[in-house]
Design an enzyme around this catalytic site. Sequence first.
Site, PDB file in Angstrom:
ATOM      1  N   LYS A  79      66.619  44.482 112.995  1.00 38.89           N
ATOM      2  CA  LYS A  79      65.750  44.318 114.157  1.00 38.89           C
ATOM      3  C   LYS A  79      64.481  45.136 113.963  1.00 38.89           C
ATOM      4  CE  LYS A  79      65.926  44.653 119.236  1.00 38.89           C
ATOM      5  NZ  LYS A  79      66.772  45.015 120.409  1.00 38.89           N
ATOM      6  N   SER A 154      67.409  41.623 123.843  1.00 35.19           N
ATOM      7  CA  SER A 154      66.191  41.571 123.051  1.00 35.19           C
ATOM      8  C   SER A 154      66.422  41.365 121.561  1.00 35.19           C
ATOM      9  CB  SER A 154      65.405  42.869 123.246  1.00 35.19           C
ATOM     10  OG  SER A 154      66.171  43.987 122.808  1.00 35.19           O
ATOM     11  N   SER A 178      71.445  44.254 124.945  1.00 32.93           N
ATOM     12  CA  SER A 178      70.577  43.542 124.001  1.00 32.93           C
ATOM     13  C   SER A 178      71.207  43.203 122.660  1.00 32.93           C
ATOM     14  CB  SER A 178      69.294  44.345 123.763  1.00 32.93           C
ATOM     15  OG  SER A 178      68.488  44.333 124.915  1.00 32.93           O
TER      16      SER A 178
END
Length: 491
Positions: A79, A154, A178
């Site tokens: 990420k 996210s 997330s």
Amino acid sequence: MNIHEMTVETLYEKIQSKEIKPSEVVGALFDRIEASDETIGSFLFVNKEEAMKQAEALDQLQAEDRMEGPLFGIPMGIKDNICTKDVLTTCASRMLEDFIPVYDATVMEKLNDANAVMMGKQNMDEFAMGGSTENSYFKKTRNPWDTNAVPGGSSGGSAAAVAAGFVPFSLGSDTGGSVRQPAAFCGVVGMKPTYGRVSRYGLVAFASSLDQIGPITRNVRDNAKILELISGSHNKDATSKPGMDNNFLKGIDKDLSGMKIALPKEFIGEGISEEVEASVRKAAEMFESLGATVEEVSIPHTKYVVSAYYLIASSEASSNLARFDGIRYGYKAEGTKTLEEHYKKTRAEGFGEEVKRRILLGTFVLSAGHYDQHYIRAQKLRGVIEGEMKDLFNEYDLIIGPTTPTPAYDLGEKSDDQLEMYKDDILTIPANLTGMPALSIPSGLSTSGRPIGLQLIGNHFDEKKIYNAALKFEEQFNLHEELKSLQLEVQ
């Protein structure tokens, strides 16, 4: 079996037995990314040149029988809010569009030492603020199961990449769900560890008392293995906990006889779709067939978690994001005449709408006259919820429930109604507010063909129990065959 269908465990065995070379694995997955990621949009930056160089160097070590490292030659996605030395780390924001860190996050040091190969950095909601990966400055990510649907957020890029067969595992971050929510939407396995289990050093902070890095994988065993490797304390992270047992694979295959599981009625009440409730009740029956006892309980104050979370998280975000001022690093506005004007213009142009919204809310909450009324009350409520959940763990081993109220929704469906999107976090937030570990595992498919996730929550540092129960569930139900078919369609 195609390379893109293989798990971490299978790839490792085939590389160790010299059936395949690391460069063959990495090259095959880059071919797949190049063929399909234009549609999915999971990667922000593809690290092909460096990754292929690393893989070819590992080929040489393989030929010399020097295959050291528990992830030797295994590709991974990261990420884009986790710092990677000499590699872009943008947090999917214009503010950090050109930012290249000079150091690796602790988790990256551990994975590099394990000889994993980084394929690139993955898309996300800007600064991890959002639940759909539609808030990225650069692009939107689509759900591989249905490209009209969001992948969640996210960590949507990370979950979508694993589901689409671009990488066998990814790292995400989880502040209010997330990792787990996109894992549920994309039909994969996502773990938010106990707060302090994994060092946050090198994770760009959103809300420091809530953030945790966690793995996203195709199955439970892989997830446990990755968490083992990234766990541990760091001398530059005072919130990380030293001396913990991180051997999650030991005893993972125990039967569930005598295990007591709580199913809070609030987790299957108002706002939960009929399909999701049915999936959870079926999962409860499956746990009972495996020897566990499942009983309905109550956690009364969970109805307030969304309010408490957004007050606390936005307050911490307001403080953490104050560092992005256009002076030291990051985006710098042009044509300003005074320092104050420079600050204002830089932050107005560098941050997206959702980030600004949360900074404004957090600044308001922390301001004189509102701090006691809002922030302190939210923290007190946080303590009450933790107390209620800890009381349950005096009697029960695990808490189960849906990961999300509904399966994945359509792209753009909630873009104009942020409050509705915030409410979707009601089931994942309790684990962040209390610091407890929680995992999402696939538990069904909706009539529209979109995955449904089951959440398992444990007491602090009880990840081993979670993995044990999740593995036994996965042996009875999984989406692996459907996932293989899906991956072939994506190709």
